[in-house]
Design a protein around this motif. Structure first.
Motif, PDB file in Angstrom:
ATOM      1  N   HIS A  41       0.823  -1.207   0.000  1.00  0.00           N
ATOM      2  CA  HIS A  41       0.000   0.000   0.000  1.00  0.00           C
ATOM      3  C   HIS A  41       0.858   1.258   0.000  1.00  0.00           C
ATOM      4  O   HIS A  41       0.557   2.230  -0.691  1.00  0.00           O
ATOM      5  CB  HIS A  41      -0.922   0.007   1.219  1.00  0.00           C
ATOM      6  CG  HIS A  41      -2.076  -0.943   1.106  1.00  0.00           C
ATOM      7  ND1 HIS A  41      -3.261  -0.755   1.791  1.00  0.00           N
ATOM      8  CD2 HIS A  41      -2.236  -2.078   0.395  1.00  0.00           C
ATOM      9  CE1 HIS A  41      -4.098  -1.740   1.505  1.00  0.00           C
ATOM     10  NE2 HIS A  41      -3.489  -2.566   0.669  1.00  0.00           N
ATOM     11  N   TYR A  42       1.934   1.234   0.807  1.00  0.00           N
ATOM     12  CA  TYR A  42       2.814   2.394   0.907  1.00  0.00           C
ATOM     13  C   TYR A  42       4.267   1.941   0.964  1.00  0.00           C
ATOM     14  O   TYR A  42       4.592   0.875   1.494  1.00  0.00           O
ATOM     15  CB  TYR A  42       2.517   3.213   2.173  1.00  0.00           C
ATOM     16  CG  TYR A  42       1.126   3.792   2.234  1.00  0.00           C
ATOM     17  CD1 TYR A  42       0.813   4.975   1.554  1.00  0.00           C
ATOM     18  CD2 TYR A  42       0.134   3.158   2.961  1.00  0.00           C
ATOM     19  CE1 TYR A  42      -0.466   5.504   1.612  1.00  0.00           C
ATOM     20  CE2 TYR A  42      -1.154   3.680   3.013  1.00  0.00           C
ATOM     21  CZ  TYR A  42      -1.445   4.853   2.338  1.00  0.00           C
ATOM     22  OH  TYR A  42      -2.717   5.368   2.384  1.00  0.00           O
ATOM     23  N   SER A  43       5.130   2.787   0.445  1.00  0.00           N
ATOM     24  CA  SER A  43       6.570   2.635   0.614  1.00  0.00           C
ATOM     25  C   SER A  43       7.108   4.013   0.990  1.00  0.00           C
ATOM     26  O   SER A  43       6.332   4.944   1.252  1.00  0.00           O
ATOM     27  CB  SER A  43       7.212   2.106  -0.676  1.00  0.00           C
ATOM     28  OG  SER A  43       8.605   1.906  -0.508  1.00  0.00           O
ATOM     29  N   SER A  44       8.418   4.171   1.033  1.00  0.00           N
ATOM     30  CA  SER A  44       8.999   5.487   1.276  1.00  0.00           C
ATOM     31  C   SER A  44      10.360   5.556   0.610  1.00  0.00           C
ATOM     32  O   SER A  44      10.993   4.530   0.326  1.00  0.00           O
ATOM     33  CB  SER A  44       9.110   5.772   2.779  1.00  0.00           C
ATOM     34  OG  SER A  44       9.889   4.787   3.419  1.00  0.00           O
ATOM     35  N   TYR A 125       0.130   3.745   6.640  1.00  0.00           N
ATOM     36  CA  TYR A 125       0.698   5.013   6.167  1.00  0.00           C
ATOM     37  C   TYR A 125       1.685   5.579   7.178  1.00  0.00           C
ATOM     38  O   TYR A 125       2.814   5.972   6.826  1.00  0.00           O
ATOM     39  CB  TYR A 125      -0.431   6.004   5.893  1.00  0.00           C
ATOM     40  CG  TYR A 125       0.020   7.409   5.589  1.00  0.00           C
ATOM     41  CD1 TYR A 125       0.853   7.685   4.507  1.00  0.00           C
ATOM     42  CD2 TYR A 125      -0.397   8.477   6.385  1.00  0.00           C
ATOM     43  CE1 TYR A 125       1.269   8.989   4.231  1.00  0.00           C
ATOM     44  CE2 TYR A 125       0.001   9.776   6.110  1.00  0.00           C
ATOM     45  CZ  TYR A 125       0.838  10.023   5.040  1.00  0.00           C
ATOM     46  OH  TYR A 125       1.240  11.302   4.772  1.00  0.00           O
ATOM     47  N   MET A 128       5.073   3.988   7.317  1.00  0.00           N
ATOM     48  CA  MET A 128       5.990   4.359   6.240  1.00  0.00           C
ATOM     49  C   MET A 128       6.460   5.807   6.337  1.00  0.00           C
ATOM     50  O   MET A 128       7.474   6.164   5.736  1.00  0.00           O
ATOM     51  CB  MET A 128       5.353   4.092   4.881  1.00  0.00           C
ATOM     52  CG  MET A 128       5.253   2.618   4.549  1.00  0.00           C
ATOM     53  SD  MET A 128       6.874   1.770   4.339  1.00  0.00           S
ATOM     54  CE  MET A 128       7.119   1.070   6.005  1.00  0.00           C
ATOM     55  N   LEU A 305       3.376  13.039   0.613  1.00  0.00           N
ATOM     56  CA  LEU A 305       2.858  11.870  -0.086  1.00  0.00           C
ATOM     57  C   LEU A 305       2.984  12.066  -1.590  1.00  0.00           C
ATOM     58  O   LEU A 305       2.642  13.129  -2.119  1.00  0.00           O
ATOM     59  CB  LEU A 305       1.398  11.651   0.295  1.00  0.00           C
ATOM     60  CG  LEU A 305       0.733  10.353  -0.189  1.00  0.00           C
ATOM     61  CD1 LEU A 305       1.370   9.146   0.467  1.00  0.00           C
ATOM     62  CD2 LEU A 305      -0.763  10.398   0.116  1.00  0.00           C
ATOM     63  N   SER A 307       2.746   9.830  -5.604  1.00  0.00           N
ATOM     64  CA  SER A 307       2.346   8.621  -6.310  1.00  0.00           C
ATOM     65  C   SER A 307       3.573   7.947  -6.910  1.00  0.00           C
ATOM     66  O   SER A 307       4.641   8.551  -7.044  1.00  0.00           O
ATOM     67  CB  SER A 307       1.351   8.964  -7.424  1.00  0.00           C
ATOM     68  OG  SER A 307       1.999   9.725  -8.435  1.00  0.00           O
ATOM     69  N   VAL A 328       6.701   9.685   1.219  1.00  0.00           N
ATOM     70  CA  VAL A 328       5.937   8.434   1.300  1.00  0.00           C
ATOM     71  C   VAL A 328       5.286   8.188  -0.057  1.00  0.00           C
ATOM     72  O   VAL A 328       4.687   9.090  -0.633  1.00  0.00           O
ATOM     73  CB  VAL A 328       4.864   8.503   2.405  1.00  0.00           C
ATOM     74  CG1 VAL A 328       4.077   7.199   2.477  1.00  0.00           C
ATOM     75  CG2 VAL A 328       5.518   8.796   3.756  1.00  0.00           C
ATOM     76  N   ASP A 330       2.586   6.305  -2.397  1.00  0.00           N
ATOM     77  CA  ASP A 330       1.272   5.667  -2.368  1.00  0.00           C
ATOM     78  C   ASP A 330       1.179   4.717  -3.557  1.00  0.00           C
ATOM     79  O   ASP A 330       1.192   5.148  -4.716  1.00  0.00           O
ATOM     80  CB  ASP A 330       0.186   6.733  -2.453  1.00  0.00           C
ATOM     81  CG  ASP A 330      -1.210   6.178  -2.220  1.00  0.00           C
ATOM     82  OD1 ASP A 330      -1.395   4.948  -2.309  1.00  0.00           O
ATOM     83  OD2 ASP A 330      -2.126   6.981  -1.958  1.00  0.00           O
ATOM     84  N   ARG A 332      -1.353   2.280  -3.798  1.00  0.00           N
ATOM     85  CA  ARG A 332      -2.669   1.661  -3.811  1.00  0.00           C
ATOM     86  C   ARG A 332      -3.339   1.792  -5.173  1.00  0.00           C
ATOM     87  O   ARG A 332      -3.056   2.718  -5.933  1.00  0.00           O
ATOM     88  CB  ARG A 332      -3.556   2.294  -2.743  1.00  0.00           C
ATOM     89  CG  ARG A 332      -3.070   2.030  -1.321  1.00  0.00           C
ATOM     90  CD  ARG A 332      -3.845   2.824  -0.315  1.00  0.00           C
ATOM     91  NE  ARG A 332      -3.673   4.260  -0.551  1.00  0.00           N
ATOM     92  CZ  ARG A 332      -4.388   5.200   0.057  1.00  0.00           C
ATOM     93  NH1 ARG A 332      -5.307   4.861   0.928  1.00  0.00           N
ATOM     94  NH2 ARG A 332      -4.180   6.475  -0.210  1.00  0.00           N
TER      95      ARG A 332
END
Length: 332
Positions: A41-44, A125, A128, A305, A307, A328, A330, A332
């Motif tokens: 769902h999330y990375s960073s 969220y 991350m 945040l 994409s 971060v 996103d 998703r």
């Protein structure tokens, strides 16, 4: 699970010492063996990811490759009884994003021993926003306190304070009752650091004194350094007696030039912080503290945040030293 396509940022080698980044369609067959398949769902974005994305062989040896040393998501499949479909989990460190396809893809497949259940108190969220950077800052403070560091001893220096580790360290120290001294070269981000809890802000140059004296006047009771080089040397030489200096980065330089005097006259302790292979019992303990007693207030202040489609630009900005806090991603 039937094969289908998903998106990932892939780094391709197009000639010797030249790589190209692009958003690519992948299938689950592109992933390595492992007990746990996770829908990310999330990375960073970390500095190590930026290096991997530019073909740095010290981080990633084989291309094409998907960087991303951090990932948080939901288990899709697991052959390990510890994890069930639908479990929310965190995966950081080990070989993820280095030579194992990482969090800049919508799926990862990893060994079960790399997986951490999402602790109550942190969303995917928020985990991350912390990621490897926040975990490293917390591990540094943990080691310092294990070695006797206490807020009553005085303020603690944070170098590279607007970066991922630095921002996390400033906010974490403030949460734990310390007085963080934030060092930065970015004058336009003083208000940002004050909002994170910095009680004093000093210039980058103030923590970069040439090695003309083996020791300097005591200016802080301890330090968390992510810069290395002469900055780390200055942090050590200006540390108060019996203070702890935690080192966890080398964005400035991997070299260190100091004498033994701060160690044998003041009893200064130099603590190495290595998060990639942190033993799982300690890893779980640190994540639990980050979700409870060390839960940083207003975590969103640290984060921006983006994409997957816009990640490329942030990689370039990070390499130019133009990012702040945590980016971060996103997925998703």
């Amino acid at each position: 699970m039937p094969s289908f396509t998903y998106k990932a940022l892939r780094v391709h080698e197009i000639s010797e010492n030249q790589v190209e980044r692009s958003i690519t369609s992948c299938t689950l067959d592109d992933l390595p063996p492992g007990e746990v398949l996770v829908r990310v769902h999330y990375s960073s974005l970390n500095y190590k990811d930026a290096l991997s994305a530019t073909g740095n062989r010290g981080v990633t040896r084989h291309y094409p490759h998907t960087p991303g040393i951090d990932a948080a998501g939901v288990v899709e499949e697991s052959s390990d009884a510890r994890y069930q479909r639908g479990d929310e989990v965190i995966v950081t460190s080990y070989d993820l994003g280095m030579n194992t396809p990482g969090g800049f893809g919508q799926y990862i497949r990893v060994p079960a021993d790399w997986v951490v259940p999402r602790p109550q108190g942190l969303s995917l969220y928020e985990s991350m926003i912390l990621g490897t950077a926040g975990f490293t800052a917390a591990l540094a403070l943990h080691k310092m306190e294990q070695n006797g560091q206490h807020p009553d001893q005085g303020p603690v220096l944070v170098t590279g304070a607007t970066g991922g580790v630095g921002s996390s360290a400033v906010a974490l120290l403030a949460k734990a009752g310390y007085q963080p001294i934030a060092s930065t070269g970015k004058q336009d981000l003083h208000a940002y650091l004050e909002a994170l809890g910095a009680t004093e802000i000093i210039s980058r140059e103030a923590v970069d004194e040439p090695l003309r004296k083996p020791m300097l006047s005591s200016r802080w009771a301890g330090a968390i350094d992510s810069v290395g080089g002469s900055t780390l040397g200055t942090a050590i030489r200006a540390c108060a007696p019996n203070g702890n200096v935690a080192t966890c980065g080398l964005v400035g330089s991997p070299n260190l030039s100091v004498t033994v005097f701060p160690f044998i006259i003041r009893g200064v302790n130099l603590l190495g912080v290595e998060s990639a292979e942190c033993p799982m019992p300690l890893r779980l303990q640190i994540w639990q503290k980050l979700a409870t007693t060390w839960r940083i207030d207003h975590l969103s202040q640290i984060a921006h945040l983006c994409s997957l489609d816009h990640l490329n630009g942030y990689i370039d900005l990070m390499l130019q030293g133009k990012t702040r806090g945590r980016i971060v991603v996103d997925l998703r």
